[in-house]
Design a protein around this motif. Structure first.
Motif, mmCIF file in Angstrom:
data_model
loop_
_atom_site.group_PDB
_atom_site.id
_atom_site.type_symbol
_atom_site.label_atom_id
_atom_site.label_comp_id
_atom_site.label_asym_id
_atom_site.label_seq_id
_atom_site.Cartn_x
_atom_site.Cartn_y
_atom_site.Cartn_z
ATOM 1 N N TRP A 65 0.832 -1.203 0.000
ATOM 2 C CA TRP A 65 0.000 0.000 0.000
ATOM 3 C C TRP A 65 0.870 1.258 0.000
ATOM 4 C CZ3 TRP A 65 0.271 3.506 4.054
ATOM 5 C CH2 TRP A 65 -0.522 4.643 3.856
ATOM 6 N N PHE A 66 1.878 1.285 0.877
ATOM 7 C CA PHE A 66 2.703 2.480 1.019
ATOM 8 C C PHE A 66 3.465 2.802 -0.269
ATOM 9 C CE2 PHE A 66 6.561 4.716 2.539
ATOM 10 C CZ PHE A 66 5.938 5.832 3.057
ATOM 11 N N GLU A 67 3.959 1.787 -0.939
ATOM 12 C CA GLU A 67 4.678 2.011 -2.195
ATOM 13 C C GLU A 67 3.781 2.702 -3.213
ATOM 14 O OE1 GLU A 67 6.542 -0.734 -5.695
ATOM 15 O OE2 GLU A 67 6.859 -1.393 -3.618
ATOM 16 N N LYS A 68 2.547 2.230 -3.313
ATOM 17 C CA LYS A 68 1.593 2.844 -4.246
ATOM 18 C C LYS A 68 1.207 4.259 -3.800
ATOM 19 C CE LYS A 68 -0.388 -1.551 -5.748
ATOM 20 N NZ LYS A 68 0.771 -1.836 -6.504
ATOM 21 N N TRP A 69 1.030 4.450 -2.499
ATOM 22 C CA TRP A 69 0.667 5.760 -1.950
ATOM 23 C C TRP A 69 1.754 6.794 -2.244
ATOM 24 C CZ3 TRP A 69 -3.672 7.799 -0.213
ATOM 25 C CH2 TRP A 69 -3.626 8.969 0.541
ATOM 26 N N VAL A 70 3.008 6.421 -1.982
ATOM 27 C CA VAL A 70 4.123 7.355 -2.202
ATOM 28 C C VAL A 70 4.308 7.629 -3.690
ATOM 29 C CG1 VAL A 70 6.630 7.618 -1.986
ATOM 30 C CG2 VAL A 70 5.288 6.841 -0.044
ATOM 31 N N THR A 71 4.064 6.632 -4.529
ATOM 32 C CA THR A 71 4.150 6.846 -5.969
ATOM 33 C C THR A 71 3.140 7.907 -6.411
ATOM 34 O OG1 THR A 71 4.906 4.598 -6.350
ATOM 35 C CG2 THR A 71 3.927 5.725 -8.226
ATOM 36 N N MET A 72 1.973 7.897 -5.782
ATOM 37 C CA MET A 72 0.925 8.865 -6.147
ATOM 38 C C MET A 72 1.196 10.258 -5.583
ATOM 39 S SD MET A 72 -2.580 6.626 -5.814
ATOM 40 C CE MET A 72 -3.676 7.995 -6.122
ATOM 41 N N PHE A 73 1.691 10.340 -4.331
ATOM 42 C CA PHE A 73 1.729 11.629 -3.647
ATOM 43 C C PHE A 73 3.104 12.105 -3.201
ATOM 44 C CE2 PHE A 73 -2.517 9.917 -2.886
ATOM 45 C CZ PHE A 73 -3.251 10.928 -3.475
ATOM 46 N N GLY A 74 4.093 11.234 -3.208
ATOM 47 C CA GLY A 74 5.419 11.628 -2.738
ATOM 48 C C GLY A 74 5.380 12.037 -1.274
ATOM 49 N N ARG A 75 6.242 12.951 -0.905
ATOM 50 C CA ARG A 75 6.336 13.393 0.497
ATOM 51 C C ARG A 75 5.083 14.111 0.976
ATOM 52 N NH1 ARG A 75 12.006 15.683 2.324
ATOM 53 N NH2 ARG A 75 10.831 15.491 4.233
ATOM 54 N N ASP A 76 4.337 14.711 0.057
ATOM 55 C CA ASP A 76 3.126 15.430 0.455
ATOM 56 C C ASP A 76 2.062 14.499 1.038
ATOM 57 O OD1 ASP A 76 4.219 17.826 -0.352
ATOM 58 O OD2 ASP A 76 3.255 17.792 -2.321
ATOM 59 N N GLY A 77 2.136 13.207 0.738
ATOM 60 C CA GLY A 77 1.157 12.254 1.229
ATOM 61 C C GLY A 77 1.523 11.617 2.554
ATOM 62 N N LEU A 78 2.636 12.040 3.153
ATOM 63 C CA LEU A 78 3.092 11.424 4.396
ATOM 64 C C LEU A 78 2.485 12.120 5.609
ATOM 65 C CD1 LEU A 78 6.853 10.867 3.525
ATOM 66 C CD2 LEU A 78 4.911 9.341 3.175
ATOM 67 N N THR A 79 1.941 11.315 6.495
ATOM 68 C CA THR A 79 1.349 11.809 7.742
ATOM 69 C C THR A 79 1.842 10.939 8.886
ATOM 70 O OG1 THR A 79 -0.573 10.347 7.685
ATOM 71 C CG2 THR A 79 -0.771 12.453 6.491
ATOM 72 N N ASN A 80 1.449 11.270 10.095
ATOM 73 C CA ASN A 80 1.800 10.423 11.240
ATOM 74 C C ASN A 80 1.248 9.013 11.066
ATOM 75 O OD1 ASN A 80 3.020 12.610 12.438
ATOM 76 N ND2 ASN A 80 1.257 13.119 13.716
ATOM 77 N N TYR A 81 0.032 8.906 10.518
ATOM 78 C CA TYR A 81 -0.588 7.594 10.339
ATOM 79 C C TYR A 81 0.127 6.776 9.273
ATOM 80 C CZ TYR A 81 -4.305 9.425 13.230
ATOM 81 O OH TYR A 81 -5.012 9.958 14.274
ATOM 82 N N THR A 82 0.478 7.406 8.153
ATOM 83 C CA THR A 82 1.208 6.656 7.131
ATOM 84 C C THR A 82 2.560 6.209 7.669
ATOM 85 O OG1 THR A 82 2.117 8.663 6.111
ATOM 86 C CG2 THR A 82 0.083 7.767 5.167
ATOM 87 N N HIS A 83 3.170 7.024 8.506
ATOM 88 C CA HIS A 83 4.460 6.656 9.105
ATOM 89 C C HIS A 83 4.306 5.448 10.032
ATOM 90 C CE1 HIS A 83 8.302 6.864 11.128
ATOM 91 N NE2 HIS A 83 7.655 6.907 12.287
ATOM 92 N N ILE A 84 3.312 5.466 10.886
ATOM 93 C CA ILE A 84 3.113 4.366 11.843
ATOM 94 C C ILE A 84 2.908 3.043 11.109
ATOM 95 C CG2 ILE A 84 1.462 3.422 13.515
ATOM 96 C CD1 ILE A 84 1.139 6.317 14.562
ATOM 97 N N VAL A 85 2.129 3.072 10.025
ATOM 98 C CA VAL A 85 1.845 1.847 9.274
ATOM 99 C C VAL A 85 3.062 1.414 8.452
ATOM 100 C CG1 VAL A 85 0.418 0.866 7.434
ATOM 101 C CG2 VAL A 85 -0.636 2.259 9.214
#
Length: 116
Positions: A65-85
């Motif tokens: 999931w994270f690989e796809k999320w970062v591909t879509m949004f880069g650093r702008d998509g990172l939050t505390n929740y994305t970090h924890i997961v």
């Protein structure tokens, strides 16, 4: 937003997405990433304790999931929740404490919502 509303939103995301995103390729990327997120959260909310294999499977799914999320949004998509997961913190908690559902505060949040 109450958890029940979030679940309804996530479960019906493809229907909403069909009306909001005209580009088919982008719409499919969104559908895929939201479906993976839903599976990750469904696994994390289990009420049974996690075996070592369960935790490894969870983290593999979270990494996908994270690989796809970062591909879509880069650093702008990172939050505390994305970090924890994505960092493995949640997998560590699963290994250390087993069933995380028993630590959920959703009952209190629902109660607060009633009081509002």
């Amino acid at each position: 937003m109450p958890n029940t509303h979030c679940c309804k939103f996530i479960n019906n995301f493809p229907l909403l997405n069909a009306h909001c995103i005209a580009d088919e390729a982008r719409r499919e990327r969104w559908n895929e990433v939201i479906q993976l997120w839903s599976l990750v959260m469904e696994c994390a909310r289990r009420r049974e304790d996690f075996s070592k294999q369960d935790v490894e499977d969870f983290q593999t799914m979270a990494d996908d999931w994270f690989e796809k999320w970062v591909t879509m949004f880069g650093r702008d998509g990172l939050t505390n929740y994305t970090h924890i997961v994505s960092s493995g913190h949640l997998a560590f908690y699963m290994t250390t404490w087993g069933n995380l559902y028993k630590y959920s505060q959703l009952g209190w949040e629902a109660y607060n919502s009633l009081l509002k």
